[in-house]
Every structure is written in structure tokens, then in C-alpha cells.
Write a protein that holds these residues in place. Structure first.
Motif, PDB file in Angstrom:
ATOM      1  N   ARG A 191       0.757  -1.175  -0.069  1.00  0.00           N
ATOM      2  CA  ARG A 191       0.006  -0.003  -0.142  1.00  0.00           C
ATOM      3  C   ARG A 191       0.938   1.175  -0.108  1.00  0.00           C
ATOM      4  O   ARG A 191       0.808   2.188  -1.013  1.00  0.00           O
ATOM      5  N   GLN A 207      -7.697  -1.175  -4.668  1.00  0.00           N
ATOM      6  CA  GLN A 207      -7.370  -1.922  -3.660  1.00  0.00           C
ATOM      7  C   GLN A 207      -6.952  -3.289  -4.326  1.00  0.00           C
ATOM      8  O   GLN A 207      -6.180  -3.939  -3.618  1.00  0.00           O
ATOM      9  N   VAL A 210      -3.292  -2.899  -4.790  1.00  0.00           N
ATOM     10  CA  VAL A 210      -2.648  -2.878  -3.550  1.00  0.00           C
ATOM     11  C   VAL A 210      -2.303  -4.278  -3.320  1.00  0.00           C
ATOM     12  O   VAL A 210      -1.309  -4.936  -2.686  1.00  0.00           O
TER      13      VAL A 210
END
Length: 508
Positions: A191, A207, A210
Motif C-alpha cells: 500500500r 485496492q 494494492v
């Protein structure tokens, strides 16, 4: 207001002027400091880079021999922890001295900028007291003039970063270890790699990106014997990794550290990375809201050079906007303290780390606590009362012991920057230190800086004529009202403290 290139070179792009030291004059002189800075003998780590790796190896050997019983282990670890604290403390004091006494202020400022960009902290876990100074010495300083790809690879894969952002805890869910233990994927490094180190927040990653980044990084860990980075296949998510990073898959062959290196190179070359890094550099050196033409020139230099950082620095320094509007930035505490110490001309002996009374007896807890014998006795009695409480939590006992064995900090250097809110190698988060003007120009901050300036003036005494010093260290940046106040001070000591507390020393 327009200042000379010399004044701007030293004040905006360096750590100010030190009497008797040559003053850089313009972009080319500042760029030359990079090569000169890399030739300097670094004051930290204390044992040198290879010596610190030997220390780390011995540390791992000692930890492997520790007893397993909880209370016995706690007692056995205590002297080792004391050694780590004191070694780190000496490194922190050496880091301030490095910044003060180096004639290559622009290089020192770049090193500080990149450490803040790729932040780690000594407070994360015990090994960080050994790793952090080593991280700056071998991962950042030697690579800050090359390509961003090279700098990114050395910082992200260093044991300090792997420890700080919990990569050492990350296991691929489908790896051999992941299938046979409760450990799972840790996304912290993935992240921050996207949000802070490369693309920047709001740059369009998801996401899923990530998670995919974290999967590619699995396998990166630290060798338990020597503390160095290693790749362990039994921790790595098997390839090919189905989830893609910004549309690209990694690990099609046998998984290796080269998968992480390839991903880092792609992130460095991503179109979002250059604007994020160039703007951050311009914010640090030029203004909280930097001129767009200057930022665009830096981005263009990045693109044409393939991310060569020296080309980016050159584009910044050779742009006319870099030399306009002096005083746009507030000095962060570390910047302020180092600049003031350089101007005051204190001897290097004044930078030494204080030694606790009777410090030769490292096993004497009273001596490790003592400032005066009376204080030692009072602290001992309070500690005895607390130790008698049967319901005292073990973590509280651990914290007290840790506090008792921490080294003292010099109030002019390491202690000062900590008191002002920027302790050496202890950023508050992976985001690093605040840059905004309002974060550092406040009533409480200025009160602390005035107190520090008075402390320095007391140490220096009446050795320098403050008005002459003001004209020497500020050149044409010295305002008439500042010169008047300094000249009218009732004593040299008062004049020096007024000079160090002046607006010119709080801005750049």
C-alpha cells in the motif's frame, strides 16, 4: 524581494552558511556538492557499513541463544537492549554532526528529503535501532544521484523497510508456509509503495492493485542468521500471480526476487510517478504550492532522462522560479537546528552525546537513571513502590526498564530536534514529516526555538560580534530590522539569541 544566488543557494537549498566555509553560488555549485558529498566519510553508522553488518550478525547470534522462558528471556535481553539504545543514540548524534559539519549542504538536504520520502523509524522493532542509520548510509545516500528505479529498489528491499512496514510478516496465501500456518498476506508495504513511494494518493490505483503488489512482494524477508534481505520461495505466492498490478502480471516462471525488481522498475516508470515525486521535491525545496512551470520542467527532465534524479535536480535548480520569492518555506525543526548550529560555530565537542553519571558501570540501574544522586534515590524509591504492586502489568514494567536504559540526548542537538517535534530517524508515520508552513510556524514552536536559541547563545558566550555574524551568515537575506535589533542587544549573548530566533532563521 530578490536575493543573491549565494544567499539563496545556502539558505533555500542547503543548511545555511557556516563562517569560514565556502558559500555555493548557483545551480552548478549545488549540483557539484552531490558528487563531493558522496565522497565524504560518513559519521554513521558508528562502526561503518560493513562493521554494522557484523554487529547485526552478532545481534542475531545473541538473540538465538536467549533462554526461552519468558522472565529469564526478559532479564537476558535487557543488557543487549541497552547496547542497542546507546549505539543508536551515538548514531543519532553523529547524524546531526554530519549535517552541521559537511560543506555539502545540498547533498545533506537531499539525503534528508529521501529518508523522509522512504520513511522508516528506529521505534518500530528492536532491530531497527541497528538498521536505521545503516539504511540511510547504504540504501539512500549512494543512490540519490542515479535513477529513481535504482533508489526505489535499494530502499524498498532493504531490511529496514521490510521490518518497518511488516513485510517480514507477509506470507503468500497459497505458498507452502501460507497453507501450513495462520500467517497471511500483509499489505502494508504494498500500500505505501503505491500511495507514498511511487504513484501517489489519488493516482488511480485500486485496492486490487494494492493486494497484487503485496502478493508480488511475498518471499522478501530477512535472513535470521545475518539480518540481510533474502528471498524465500516457501513464503512467496506461487506464480503466475493472477491479480495484476496496474494491468500487468508477474511471476510467470519460478518466483524470485526478480519479480519484485521488475515490478519496482515498472512502478518507477509509471506515468503517475514522475509528477508525484517532482512535485514533492519542489514542495520541499521551493514552496508549499510550487510554480507549475518549474514542476513541469522537472517532469520533462525525468521523462527525457529515464528518471535520472540528477537531471531532475538540475531542472529544478536551473529554472528561474527556483530563485524567486525567498522565505516561502518554514524550516522544519531539524533544518532550523542544523542551520543555527552552523551559524553559531560551536566546536564539535559541544555535539557529544551526554554520559550519565557512573556510566562505566552499565549494570548499575541507579547510575543509568541518575541525573543527580538525589534524583537517582527518588527514582529508585518510586520504582521500588511500583515493583511491589502485584497487579503491575508486564508491559508497563518493560516500558519503565526501557526508559531507564535509554541514553541521554544532547539538548543542543538530538534533544532539541526531538523537543521541537522532529526526532532523528523517528517520523510519526510512513508519510514522514509535515512540510506545510503552518505546521512549523506556531506560537508553541517559536517559543521552543527561542528557548533553544538562548541555550546556544549561553554556550557560545561572547566569542562573536552578533552584527558581524548576522551579515556573514545571512548575507543580503538579513533584513534591516533584524540587523537593528541585533545591533541594539544589551550583550553579545542576547544579540546571538535574537539572531538565531529571527524570521530569517525560521524561513528559507
Amino acid at each position: 524581494m530578490t536575493l543573491s544566488k549565494q544567499a539563496m543557494s545556502a539558505i533555500r537549498f542547503g543548511y545555511g552558511i557556516r563562517p569560514g566555509e565556502p558559500v555555493p553560488d548557483g545551480a552548478d555549485a549545488l549540483l557539484a556538492q552531490i558528487a563531493e558529498g558522496q565522497k565524504e566519510t560518513l559519521r554513521f553508522p558508528e562502526e561503518g557499513i560493513e562493521g554494522r553488518w557484523e554487529t547485526i550478525s552478532r545481534y542475531h547470534d545473541q538473540m538465538a541463544e536467549m533462554p526461552r522462558a519468558k522472565e529469564a528471556r526478559r532479564l537476558a535481553v535487557r543488557p543487549l537492549r541497552r547496547q542497542l539504545f546507546h549505539l543508536c543514540g551515538r548514531d543519532q548524534h553523529a547524524r546531526v554532526a554530519q549535517s552541521v559539519f559537511s560543506p555539502n549542504g545540498f547533498y545533506e538536504r537531499l539525503a534528508a528529503f529521501w529518508f523522509d520520502h522512504f520513511s522508516v523509524s528506529v521505534r518500530k522493532r528492536r532491530p531497527m535501532y541497528l538498521y536505521t542509520s545503516l539504511y540511510e548510509a547504504e540504501a539512500i545516500r549512494p543512490h540519490l544521484a542515479g535513477t529513481f528505479t535504482d533508489l526505489l529498489r535499494h530502499t524498498i528491499t532493504h531490511p529496514a523497510m521490510l521490518t518497518y512496514l511488516d513485510q517480514v510478516k507477509s506470507v503468500g496465501p497459497n505458498s507452502r508456509r501460507g497453507q501450513n500456518s495462520e500467517r497471511g498476506l500483509n499489505e502494508n508495504l504494498g500500500r505505501e509503495l503505491l500511495e507514498l513511494h511511487t504513484l501517489g494518493a489519488g493516482s488511480g490505483y485500486t485496492q486490487a492493485d494494492v493486494r497484487a503488489t503485496a502478493l508480488v512482494l511475498t518471499g522478501l524477508t530477512i535472513d535470521r542468521d545475518n539480518g540481510r534481505t533474502e528471498f524465500r520461495k516457501n513464503l512467496a505466492e506461487p506464480g503466475p500471480i493472477e491479480v495484476k498490478v496496474l494491468g500487468k502480471s508477474y511471476g510467470r516462471g519460478k518466483r524470485s526476487i526478480e519479480d519484485a525488481h521488475a515490478m519496482l522498475a515498472d512502478l518507477a516508470a509509471a506515468p503517475q510517478t514522475a509528477p508525484h515525486i517532482c512535485r514533492k521535491l519542489a514542495i520541499h525545496f521551493i514552496a508549499d504550492t510550487p510554480p507549475e512551470p518549474l514542476v513541469n520542467a522537472m517532469i520533462d527532465a525525468w521523462t527525457k532522462s529515464g528518471g535520472n534524479l540528477t537531471a531532475v535536480y538540475s531542472a529544478m535548480l536551473h529554472h528561474p522560479a527556483a530563485w524567486e520569492n525567498p522565505g516561502e518555506k518554514a524550516r522544519q525543526p531539524y533544518d532550523y537546528i542544523v542551520t543555527g548550529l552552523r551559524a553559531a560555530g560551536l566546536a564539535e565537542s559541544a555535539f557529544a552525546q551526554p554520559v550519565r553519571p557512573d556510566a562505566e558501570n552499565n549494570d548499575d540501574d541507579d547510575a543509568m537513571m541518575a541525573i543527580t544522586p538525589e534524583m537517582a534515590e527518588r527514582r529508585k524509591k518510586r520504582a521500588e513502590k511500583r515493583m511491589d504492586r502485584e497487579d503491575m502489568a508486564e508491559n508497563r514494567q518493560e516500558r519503565r526498564e526501557r526508559k531507564k536504559i535509554r541514553p541521554l540526548a544532547n539538548p543542543l542537538t538530538v534533544g532539541a530536534v526531538k523537543k521541537l517535534g522532529q526526532p532523528v530517524w523517528e517520523p510519526p508515520s510512513p508519510e514522514g514529516i509535515e512540510e506545510d508552513f503552518d505546521a512549523w510556524i506556531s506560537t508553541s514552536q517559536l517559543t521552543g526555538r527561542i528557548a533553544w536559541a538562548q541555550n546556544v547563545a549561553t554556550k557560545v558566550g561572547s566569542r562573536s560580534e552578533p552584527l558581524v555574524l548576522a551579515r556573514t551568515v545571512l548575507l543580503d537575506a538579513a533584513r534591516d530590522d533584524t540587523l537593528k535589533v541585533v545591533a541594539q542587544a544589551p550583550s553579545r549573548q542576547a544579540g546571538l539569541s535574537l539572531l538565531l530566533a529571527s524570521p530569517e532563521f525560521n524561513r528559507r
